[in-house]
Design an enzyme around this catalytic site. Structure first.
Site, PDB file in Angstrom:
ATOM      1  CG  ASP A   8     -37.154 -22.262   7.573  1.00 39.16           C
ATOM      2  OD1 ASP A   8     -36.773 -22.923   8.341  1.00 39.16           O
ATOM      3  OD2 ASP A   8     -38.567 -22.195   7.982  1.00 39.16           O
ATOM      4  CE  LYS A 106     -37.448 -22.115  11.498  1.00 39.60           C
ATOM      5  NZ  LYS A 106     -38.971 -22.204  10.794  1.00 39.60           N
ATOM      6  CB  CYS A 151     -39.283 -18.691   8.827  1.00 36.69           C
ATOM      7  SG  CYS A 151     -40.426 -19.714   9.344  1.00 36.69           S
TER       8      CYS A 151
END
Ligand code: VGL
Ligand code: ZN
Length: 197
Positions: A8, A106, A151
């Protein structure tokens, strides 16, 4: 084969973004440098629909960082972030994306959040990354990115559970650190056999 998984590295997790992580933008140069030392580079991209259930705005009366119970367990509520096709969801401009062999998106299911690069937060629905890594012959994973305590940590823990050797480069990660979440994540990763570098 080793794979660099960059978690990310998106504008919304960098200063000025909707879910800004302090110093999030500072990790991009070292991540770019790490790419040359890896056989494969994979990026993940948080990629939410506008009405995602992890957004406080989807729950009248709730504010960001409150918790709610979802069918799959407790869930932190976040400000609206990484909305599909928005600038906030784009990769940070300082990130070199040229070597990315795959981008795993995602968090697209409005009903389920997805921190990990491997599984949605229901811990059942696969993103396909484990299969991709096995089929490309990768056994060793190096993780870096945002955010350390969400994450990155969930990806590292699932990576170990899926049988990969996982190393997290902490100097190339930044954390949200909400309510002790950073220390808890570091402790969890250490206990589970993630190599913290
Ligand atoms: C993340 C909260 C919500 C992350 C993504 O990338 O760590 N955190 N969505
Ligand atoms: Zn998200």
């Amino acid at each position: 084969m080793n794979c660099l998984v960059v978690v990310d590295p998106q504008n919304d997790f960098c200063p000025g973004g909707a879910l800004a992580v302090e110093g999030g933008d500072q990790i991009m140069p070292s991540i770019n440098e790490m790419m040359a030392a890896h056989d494969l580079v994979v990026l993940t991209q948080d990629w939410h629909p506008q009405n995602h259930s992890s957004f406080a705005s989807s729950h009248p009366g709730k504010t960001p960082l409150e918790m709610i119970d979802m069918s799959y367990g407790p869930q932190v509520l976040w400000p609206d972030h990484c909305i599909q096709r928005s600038d906030g969801a784009a990769f940070h401009p300082a990130l070199d994306t040229s070597r990315a062999a795959a981008i795993i998106r995602k968090g697209m299911n409005p009903a389920v959040d997805s921190y990990s690069a491997f599984f949605e937060n229901d811990k059942k629905t696969q993103t396909g990354l484990a299969g991709y890594l096995r089929e490309t012959g990768c056994t060793q994973l190096t993780l870096a990115g945002l955010a350390t305590d969400f994450c990155v940590a969930w990806s590292a823990l699932d990576g170990v559970a899926e049988g990969f050797e996982v190393e997290v480069r902490l100097a190339s990660c930044r954390g949200i650190d909400f309510d002790g979440s950073l220390d808890a994540a570091l402790e969890n990763m250490r206990k589970s056999g993630v190599k913290l570098v």
